[in-house]
Design an enzyme around this catalytic site. Structure first.
Site, PDB file in Angstrom:
ATOM      1  N   ARG A  21      11.543   3.735   2.681  1.00 47.16           N
ATOM      2  CA  ARG A  21      11.179   2.802   3.764  1.00 47.16           C
ATOM      3  C   ARG A  21      12.414   1.965   4.067  1.00 47.16           C
ATOM      4  O   ARG A  21      13.040   1.439   3.144  1.00 47.16           O
ATOM      5  CB  ARG A  21      10.025   1.902   3.345  1.00 47.16           C
ATOM      6  CG  ARG A  21       9.820   0.736   4.301  1.00 47.16           C
ATOM      7  CD  ARG A  21       8.587  -0.062   4.022  1.00 47.16           C
ATOM      8  NE  ARG A  21       7.391   0.662   4.404  1.00 47.16           N
ATOM      9  CZ  ARG A  21       6.176   0.123   4.453  1.00 47.16           C
ATOM     10  NH1 ARG A  21       5.996  -1.140   4.130  1.00 47.16           N
ATOM     11  NH2 ARG A  21       5.130   0.842   4.808  1.00 47.16           N
ATOM     12  N   ARG A  76       0.793  -1.221   0.000  1.00 44.89           N
ATOM     13  CA  ARG A  76       0.000   0.000   0.000  1.00 44.89           C
ATOM     14  C   ARG A  76       0.830   1.279   0.000  1.00 44.89           C
ATOM     15  O   ARG A  76       0.552   2.204  -0.769  1.00 44.89           O
ATOM     16  CB  ARG A  76      -0.935   0.040   1.222  1.00 44.89           C
ATOM     17  CG  ARG A  76      -2.199  -0.731   1.033  1.00 44.89           C
ATOM     18  CD  ARG A  76      -2.668  -1.285   2.344  1.00 44.89           C
ATOM     19  NE  ARG A  76      -1.760  -2.321   2.758  1.00 44.89           N
ATOM     20  CZ  ARG A  76      -1.910  -3.610   2.457  1.00 44.89           C
ATOM     21  NH1 ARG A  76      -2.969  -4.003   1.827  1.00 44.89           N
ATOM     22  NH2 ARG A  76      -1.014  -4.506   2.822  1.00 44.89           N
ATOM     23  N   THR A  77       1.816   1.361   0.862  1.00 43.89           N
ATOM     24  CA  THR A  77       2.520   2.634   1.003  1.00 43.89           C
ATOM     25  C   THR A  77       3.189   3.018  -0.321  1.00 43.89           C
ATOM     26  O   THR A  77       3.021   4.124  -0.819  1.00 43.89           O
ATOM     27  CB  THR A  77       3.544   2.561   2.152  1.00 43.89           C
ATOM     28  OG1 THR A  77       2.852   2.180   3.331  1.00 43.89           O
ATOM     29  CG2 THR A  77       4.209   3.910   2.381  1.00 43.89           C
ATOM     30  N   LYS A  89      25.704  -4.030  -3.601  1.00 42.95           N
ATOM     31  CA  LYS A  89      27.154  -3.955  -3.821  1.00 42.95           C
ATOM     32  C   LYS A  89      27.857  -3.254  -2.667  1.00 42.95           C
ATOM     33  O   LYS A  89      29.047  -2.986  -2.724  1.00 42.95           O
ATOM     34  CB  LYS A  89      27.450  -3.194  -5.117  1.00 42.95           C
ATOM     35  CG  LYS A  89      26.819  -3.799  -6.351  1.00 42.95           C
ATOM     36  CD  LYS A  89      27.166  -2.951  -7.562  1.00 42.95           C
ATOM     37  CE  LYS A  89      26.442  -3.438  -8.802  1.00 42.95           C
ATOM     38  NZ  LYS A  89      26.576  -2.469  -9.911  1.00 42.95           N
ATOM     39  N   HIS A 124       5.688   5.856  11.226  1.00 46.54           N
ATOM     40  CA  HIS A 124       5.113   5.766   9.879  1.00 46.54           C
ATOM     41  C   HIS A 124       4.149   6.953   9.749  1.00 46.54           C
ATOM     42  O   HIS A 124       2.933   6.781   9.811  1.00 46.54           O
ATOM     43  CB  HIS A 124       4.386   4.423   9.743  1.00 46.54           C
ATOM     44  CG  HIS A 124       4.025   4.033   8.346  1.00 46.54           C
ATOM     45  ND1 HIS A 124       4.039   4.911   7.283  1.00 46.54           N
ATOM     46  CD2 HIS A 124       3.632   2.832   7.838  1.00 46.54           C
ATOM     47  CE1 HIS A 124       3.661   4.258   6.188  1.00 46.54           C
ATOM     48  NE2 HIS A 124       3.418   3.002   6.491  1.00 46.54           N
TER      49      HIS A 124
HETATM   50  C1  NCD Z   1       2.211  -1.260   7.965  1.00 42.64           C
HETATM   51  C2  NCD Z   1       3.710  -1.066   8.004  1.00 42.64           C
HETATM   52  O1  NCD Z   1       4.399  -1.336   7.032  1.00 42.64           O
HETATM   53  O2  NCD Z   1       4.139  -0.562   9.028  1.00 42.64           O
HETATM   54  N1  NCD Z   1       1.671  -1.348   6.704  1.00 42.64           N
HETATM   55  C3  NCD Z   1       1.367  -0.184   6.018  1.00 42.64           C
HETATM   56  O3  NCD Z   1       2.209   0.602   5.696  1.00 42.64           O
HETATM   57  N2  NCD Z   1       0.075   0.044   5.741  1.00 42.64           N
HETATM   58  C4  NCD Z   1       1.673  -2.235   8.932  1.00 42.64           C
HETATM   59  C5  NCD Z   1       2.253  -3.614   9.026  1.00 42.64           C
HETATM   60  O4  NCD Z   1       3.185  -3.977   8.332  1.00 42.64           O
HETATM   61  O5  NCD Z   1       1.715  -4.365   9.854  1.00 42.64           O
END
Ligand code: NCD
Length: 306
Positions: A105, A55-56, A84, A133
């Site tokens: 991320r 999703r993100t 590398k 997040h």
């Molecule tokens: C979450 C994350 O990656 O922190 N997912 C997200 O971004 N919607 C939640 C999770 O991984 O449980």
């Protein structure tokens, strides 16, 4: 309030006034998300994802495309030069030549903040280890506001892995700007990080609880999370807490009719599929809200919305 050129690293870097403004712009993005726009034509977003994501990353990309911009990046660090031995600072100082904004991320806490120290372009934190997040917290708030018409005055529970789950850390900080009552429901070993608890306790009433049946009758919002298996140092500890909470029809029989259920997703077994068809379930609407919230953030930090 100035958003242009700003990094989005921690939700704590934003005041209530600024958060409210972002939510207002997200709402204004709803029609543009339906019909498209060329507001960010010629702009490029790079997504550097060193950890799994559906999703993100995809919603950042969709948000950029809906505003007429384009995207580059990688979703699998194994195929990038990181493999590398390239360090994060060099990766960022390279990618900033290709992009106007970078979403990152990373499994390590502090990684997004470090990237921002090196980058000349704005950095958006798409998840930094178990720490934060922030864009998820904004879309969570937007969902609550859209569904309930207010955030102030609500009783909200965060349920599940409050120790390793980063979305609940950002959301707890974000909610502490509002007049809410917060219930933190988790197994003993997965209680909310102490530094988060200490900070929010000074601002809003907070109750820690292990038994969800005790709090469910009074709730307006139930925010459920996955136990973060991959972040447990010891697999035996995961086995002990696995399946601690299961939201099912029987439990929901004790809830208010208007209580809504949110989940950042992915879910594993903490919400039974039978719940999806009830009037409580809002987790797939939440996904849509992620697009408009991220459209708002991109437009603001790229200076196209003042
Ligand atoms: C979450 C994350 O990656 O922190 N997912 C997200 O971004 N919607 C939640 C999770 O991984 O449980």
């Amino acid at each position: 309030m100035k958003f242009e050129g700003r990094d989005i690293i921690s939700i704590r870097d934003f005041s209530r006034e600024e958060i409210d403004y972002i939510l207002k712009i997200a709402q204004a993005m709803e029609p543009l998300a339906q019909k498209g726009s060329d507001m960010l034509k010629g702009k490029i977003l790079a997504t550097l994802f060193f950890e799994p994501s559906t999703r993100t990353r995809l919603s950042f990309e969709a948000a950029m495309h809906k505003l007429g911009g384009s995207t580059i990046g990688f979703a699998e660090a194994e195929i990038a030069s990181v493999r590398k031995g390239e360090n994060l600072a060099d990766t960022v100082r390279t990618v900033e030549n290709y992009a106007d904004v970078i979403a990152i991320r990373h499994p390590l806490e502090g990684a997004a903040r470090l990237a921002a120290e090196f980058a000349k372009v704005p950095i958006i934190n798409g998840g930094s280890g178990a720490e934060e997040h922030p864009t998820q917290a904004l879309l969570d708030l937007y969902t609550i506001l859209k569904e309930k018409g207010t955030i102030d005055g609500l009783k909200i529970a965060l349920v599940g892995d409050l120790r390793y789950g980063r979305t609940v850390h950002s959301l707890a900080y974000a909610l502490s700007n509002y007049n809410v009552e917060l219930y933190l429901v988790s197994p003993e070993s997965l209680k909310m990080r102490r530094e988060v608890l200490e900070e929010i306790r000074g601002k809003i009433p907070v109750t820690e609880e292990t038994d969800i049946t005790k709090v469910i009758p009074q709730l307006d919002v139930l925010y459920v999370t996955r136990i973060q298996k991959e972040r447990f140092p010891d697999p035996a500890e995961y086995i002990k807490v696995k399946g601690s909470y299961k939201i099912d029809l029987e439990l929901l029989g004790k809830a208010k009719k208007e209580m809504i259920i949110l989940h950042p997703l992915p879910r594993v077994d903490e919400i039974a599929p039978e719940v999806d068809g009830t009037s409580h379930a809002r987790y797939f609407q939440q996904v849509w809200n992620g697009i408009v919230t991220r459209m708002a953030l991109l437009a603001l930090i790229l200076g196209e919305v003042k």
